[in-house]
Design an enzyme around this catalytic site. Structure first.
Site, PDB file in Angstrom:
ATOM      1  N   LYS A  68       0.800  -1.190   0.000  1.00  0.00           N
ATOM      2  CA  LYS A  68       0.000   0.000   0.000  1.00  0.00           C
ATOM      3  C   LYS A  68       0.850   1.265   0.000  1.00  0.00           C
ATOM      4  CE  LYS A  68      -1.900  -1.907   3.773  1.00  0.00           C
ATOM      5  NZ  LYS A  68      -2.727  -2.170   4.972  1.00  0.00           N
ATOM      6  N   GLY A  69       2.149   1.104   0.271  1.00  0.00           N
ATOM      7  CA  GLY A  69       3.013   2.271   0.484  1.00  0.00           C
ATOM      8  C   GLY A  69       3.087   3.235  -0.691  1.00  0.00           C
ATOM      9  N   ASP A  79      15.115  -0.187  -0.116  1.00  0.00           N
ATOM     10  CA  ASP A  79      16.001  -0.322   1.036  1.00  0.00           C
ATOM     11  C   ASP A  79      17.071  -1.361   0.679  1.00  0.00           C
ATOM     12  OD1 ASP A  79      16.902   0.023   3.592  1.00  0.00           O
ATOM     13  OD2 ASP A  79      15.360  -1.164   4.549  1.00  0.00           O
ATOM     14  N   PHE A 115      14.755   5.352   9.603  1.00  0.00           N
ATOM     15  CA  PHE A 115      13.387   4.936   9.323  1.00  0.00           C
ATOM     16  C   PHE A 115      12.497   6.168   9.213  1.00  0.00           C
ATOM     17  CE2 PHE A 115       9.191   3.238  10.205  1.00  0.00           C
ATOM     18  CZ  PHE A 115       9.198   2.093   9.425  1.00  0.00           C
ATOM     19  N   ARG A 136       0.715   6.814   7.177  1.00  0.00           N
ATOM     20  CA  ARG A 136       0.684   6.808   5.710  1.00  0.00           C
ATOM     21  C   ARG A 136      -0.003   8.059   5.169  1.00  0.00           C
ATOM     22  NH1 ARG A 136       1.971   1.603   3.843  1.00  0.00           N
ATOM     23  NH2 ARG A 136       1.229  -0.139   5.094  1.00  0.00           N
ATOM     24  N   LYS A 156      17.477   4.301  -0.387  1.00  0.00           N
ATOM     25  CA  LYS A 156      18.353   4.220   0.797  1.00  0.00           C
ATOM     26  C   LYS A 156      19.588   3.424   0.405  1.00  0.00           C
ATOM     27  CE  LYS A 156      15.202   4.179   4.746  1.00  0.00           C
ATOM     28  NZ  LYS A 156      14.662   3.285   5.785  1.00  0.00           N
ATOM     29  N   ASP A 209       4.711   3.735   6.345  1.00  0.00           N
ATOM     30  CA  ASP A 209       4.047   3.523   7.625  1.00  0.00           C
ATOM     31  C   ASP A 209       5.001   3.011   8.694  1.00  0.00           C
ATOM     32  OD1 ASP A 209       4.290   0.882   6.349  1.00  0.00           O
ATOM     33  OD2 ASP A 209       3.138   0.185   8.071  1.00  0.00           O
ATOM     34  N   GLU A 219       7.946   2.458  -7.038  1.00  0.00           N
ATOM     35  CA  GLU A 219       8.139   2.047  -5.643  1.00  0.00           C
ATOM     36  C   GLU A 219       8.228   3.265  -4.730  1.00  0.00           C
ATOM     37  OE1 GLU A 219       7.769   0.045  -3.441  1.00  0.00           O
ATOM     38  OE2 GLU A 219       9.120  -1.663  -3.444  1.00  0.00           O
ATOM     39  N   ASP A 220       7.809   3.109  -3.490  1.00  0.00           N
ATOM     40  CA  ASP A 220       7.954   4.190  -2.528  1.00  0.00           C
ATOM     41  C   ASP A 220       9.412   4.322  -2.087  1.00  0.00           C
ATOM     42  OD1 ASP A 220       7.875   1.747  -1.200  1.00  0.00           O
ATOM     43  OD2 ASP A 220       6.170   2.252   0.069  1.00  0.00           O
TER      44      ASP A 220
END
Ligand code: IMP
Ligand code: MG
Length: 189
Positions: A53-54, A113, A162, A175, A141, A169, A109-110
């Site tokens: 959902k990000g 990582d 983070f 969010r 990142k 979230d 993509e959000d």
């Protein structure tokens, strides 16, 4: 706090340590990404694919910044076990509705990582023989990257911290924030 909480969010001051990217900064960068995509994909009717959902707020804004014909579809994933997640192996709980064969696919993509989940998903999508497959990530990142991901479009680099907001979230909260922020240590526990 270097960048103050915007009007209406003072109630979050016990939870948020610092605003890293204001709504204006995010909107400005997303508009630039949308312009670049509109130029690069002109005449190719790209299919934007996002992982729920990000990616929701980013996808919604990016779509509206694209000024050519574009289509959108989503997948949803879940981890089998923490060990499987560490290796980037995920289960598709909702697959795409559209076939990818011959399509110009842009994976949105959000945040990237380790890159493991994305790498697994890209292998899955590539097997469906799209005409092209590229990646657009709002946040990168690089400090945590375990596997090389070719990023065609990138919004911002993130420090090895983070962050929450604009789709990202912490235990499903935050969010909905229009900005991106660091949480206070006591919230992270
Ligand atoms: P990875 O690249 O396989 O490690 O997984 C990236 C995913 O981890 C992202 O899609 C997010 O769901 C989550 N993630 C990574 N960093 C953050 C963060 O700073 N805040 C919230 N979620 C994050
Ligand atoms: Mg995600």
């Amino acid at each position: 706090m270097t960048r103050p909480l915007p009007e209406g969010y003072a109630w979050l001051s016990d939870e948020i340590q610092e605003v890293l990217f204001s709504a204006e900064m995010l909107q400005r960068r997303v508009a630039e990404l949308g312009s670049a995509i509109s130029i690069d994909y002109a005449g190719r009717n790209p299919l934007l694919v996002g992982v729920l959902k990000g990616v929701l707020p980013f996808m919604a804004d990016l779509l509206r910044a694209i000024t050519i014909h574009v289509e959108v579809d989503f997948i949803a994933v879940s981890s089998y076990t923490p060990e499987a997640r560490e290796r980037g192996i995920v289960r598709l709980v909702k697959d795409l509705e559209m076939p990818l064969a011959g399509r110009h696919v842009l994976f949105v993509e959000d945040v990237i990582d380790t890159g493991l989940t994305l790498s697994y998903l890209l292998r899955n999508l590539r097997a469906r023989q799209p005409a092209s497959l590229e990646v657009c990530a709002l946040f990168d990142k690089p400090a945590h990257r375990l596997i090389g991901i070719p990023l065609k479009y990138k919004g911002f680099d993130l420090p090895d911290r983070f962050v929450v907001g604009y789709g990202l979230d912490y235990h499903e909260r935050y969010r909905n924030l229009p900005f991106v922020a660091l949480l206070r240590a006591q919230v992270l526990g």
